[in-house]
Write a protein that holds these residues in place. Sequence first.
Motif, PDB file in Angstrom:
ATOM      1  N   THR A 146       0.826  -1.204   0.000  1.00 15.40           N
ATOM      2  CA  THR A 146       0.000   0.000   0.000  1.00 15.40           C
ATOM      3  C   THR A 146       0.861   1.255   0.000  1.00 15.40           C
ATOM      4  N   LEU A 147       1.959   1.231   0.746  1.00 16.77           N
ATOM      5  CA  LEU A 147       2.854   2.393   0.762  1.00 16.77           C
ATOM      6  C   LEU A 147       3.571   2.559  -0.578  1.00 16.77           C
ATOM      7  N   LYS A 148       3.902   1.468  -1.223  1.00 15.79           N
ATOM      8  CA  LYS A 148       4.529   1.557  -2.545  1.00 15.79           C
ATOM      9  C   LYS A 148       3.553   2.150  -3.559  1.00 15.79           C
ATOM     10  N   ARG A 149       2.287   1.793  -3.453  1.00 16.31           N
ATOM     11  CA  ARG A 149       1.287   2.366  -4.352  1.00 16.31           C
ATOM     12  C   ARG A 149       1.133   3.866  -4.095  1.00 16.31           C
ATOM     13  N   ALA A 150       1.256   4.272  -2.822  1.00 21.18           N
ATOM     14  CA  ALA A 150       1.117   5.681  -2.474  1.00 21.18           C
ATOM     15  C   ALA A 150       2.350   6.487  -2.853  1.00 21.18           C
ATOM     16  N   PHE A 151       3.517   5.828  -2.800  1.00 19.34           N
ATOM     17  CA  PHE A 151       4.785   6.505  -3.088  1.00 19.34           C
ATOM     18  C   PHE A 151       5.581   5.684  -4.106  1.00 19.34           C
ATOM     19  N   PRO A 152       5.192   5.752  -5.371  1.00 18.85           N
ATOM     20  CA  PRO A 152       5.821   4.892  -6.391  1.00 18.85           C
ATOM     21  C   PRO A 152       7.307   5.145  -6.576  1.00 18.85           C
ATOM     22  N   ASN A 153       7.805   6.326  -6.189  1.00 16.65           N
ATOM     23  CA  ASN A 153       9.234   6.605  -6.319  1.00 16.65           C
ATOM     24  C   ASN A 153      10.055   6.101  -5.140  1.00 16.65           C
ATOM     25  N   ALA A 154       9.387   5.621  -4.108  1.00 13.06           N
ATOM     26  CA  ALA A 154      10.089   5.138  -2.918  1.00 13.06           C
ATOM     27  C   ALA A 154      10.676   3.751  -3.170  1.00 13.06           C
ATOM     28  N   LYS A 155      11.782   3.474  -2.495  1.00 13.00           N
ATOM     29  CA  LYS A 155      12.317   2.121  -2.435  1.00 13.00           C
ATOM     30  C   LYS A 155      11.707   1.462  -1.210  1.00 13.00           C
ATOM     31  N   VAL A 156      11.011   0.349  -1.401  1.00 11.31           N
ATOM     32  CA  VAL A 156      10.299  -0.301  -0.305  1.00 11.31           C
ATOM     33  C   VAL A 156      10.857  -1.695  -0.068  1.00 11.31           C
ATOM     34  N   TYR A 157      11.094  -1.992   1.206  1.00  9.64           N
ATOM     35  CA  TYR A 157      11.518  -3.329   1.627  1.00  9.64           C
ATOM     36  C   TYR A 157      10.432  -3.923   2.516  1.00  9.64           C
ATOM     37  N   ALA A 158      10.211  -5.229   2.363  1.00  3.72           N
ATOM     38  CA  ALA A 158       9.292  -5.967   3.228  1.00  3.72           C
ATOM     39  C   ALA A 158      10.088  -7.070   3.906  1.00  3.72           C
TER      40      ALA A 158
END
Length: 282
Positions: free
Chosen positions: A130-142
């Motif tokens: 959900t955070l990646k969808r909100a911030f597509p330019n962010a690098k997200v790790y799970a």
Amino acid sequence: MPTIYELYESVLRESEYARVNEVALRALICDIQGYSEMSDFYLRNDEKVVDLPLFLAHLARFLNGEPYQYIIQKATFLNHDFFVDSRVLIPRMETEEVVKQAISIINERHDSRAITIADVATGSGVIGITLKRAFPNAKVYASDISEEALKVADINIRKHNVDISILQGDVLEPFLFSGIKIDVLVANPPYITNLQEIAPDVIKYEPYLALVDHEELGFYKKVFQMYKAVCNYPFIMLFEIGHDMRGKIETLANSMIPRSQREIIKDINGKDRILSIYIEGE
């Protein structure tokens, strides 16, 4: 073959449990019928049941107390569907509020620049996705300690076609060992210490490791001990917390991160639910 309405009314007549859990029963029927909206249940309830043996198999599990989300292998989180099974917790409304708060604070504190976000104890991956969808330019790790949970997260990452990196390990260890620096940490960790607070169907079916905190505040202590090794400043942390944790978590934060800005935010039911932490620098 009975109609949807006939079948539904028959089950309600025979089962008090079904009457108490009518919404879940309707969700089971909609899934079997291939309906995308709950409203279809009412608009098309004169249609025949498409697969009666499958419904009866699902019904037996449902009447035994198994959460309907596990039966249909689907849960909704902030209006998006995610795959779930017994390897992960079922996403809840309280966690939706955590994510909404995270989005608001990130927008306030970080503007639109590219940031690195960590969804720690990710489970099904709903927070990170959900955070990646909100911030597509962010690098997200799970990340998660459970290999089985990460398999479910990977299913959802592929389902939602987002670019998220998966890490396995305890709390912040995988970030430390990989030399990864993060700007934002969001987590719904195991925080329940009193098993009597957990509903019988939850403790029976949902993963114990993701629910129960064996060492009181153990997850939070580990984060507060290790965050300096993996964070960029300014640093944001948001945690879901138990409704009765305010005093203990405030005492812990005061002793371990005294220079941070902290706020405990209530959920829609007026209960303490979110711990928000902002650290400007060392």
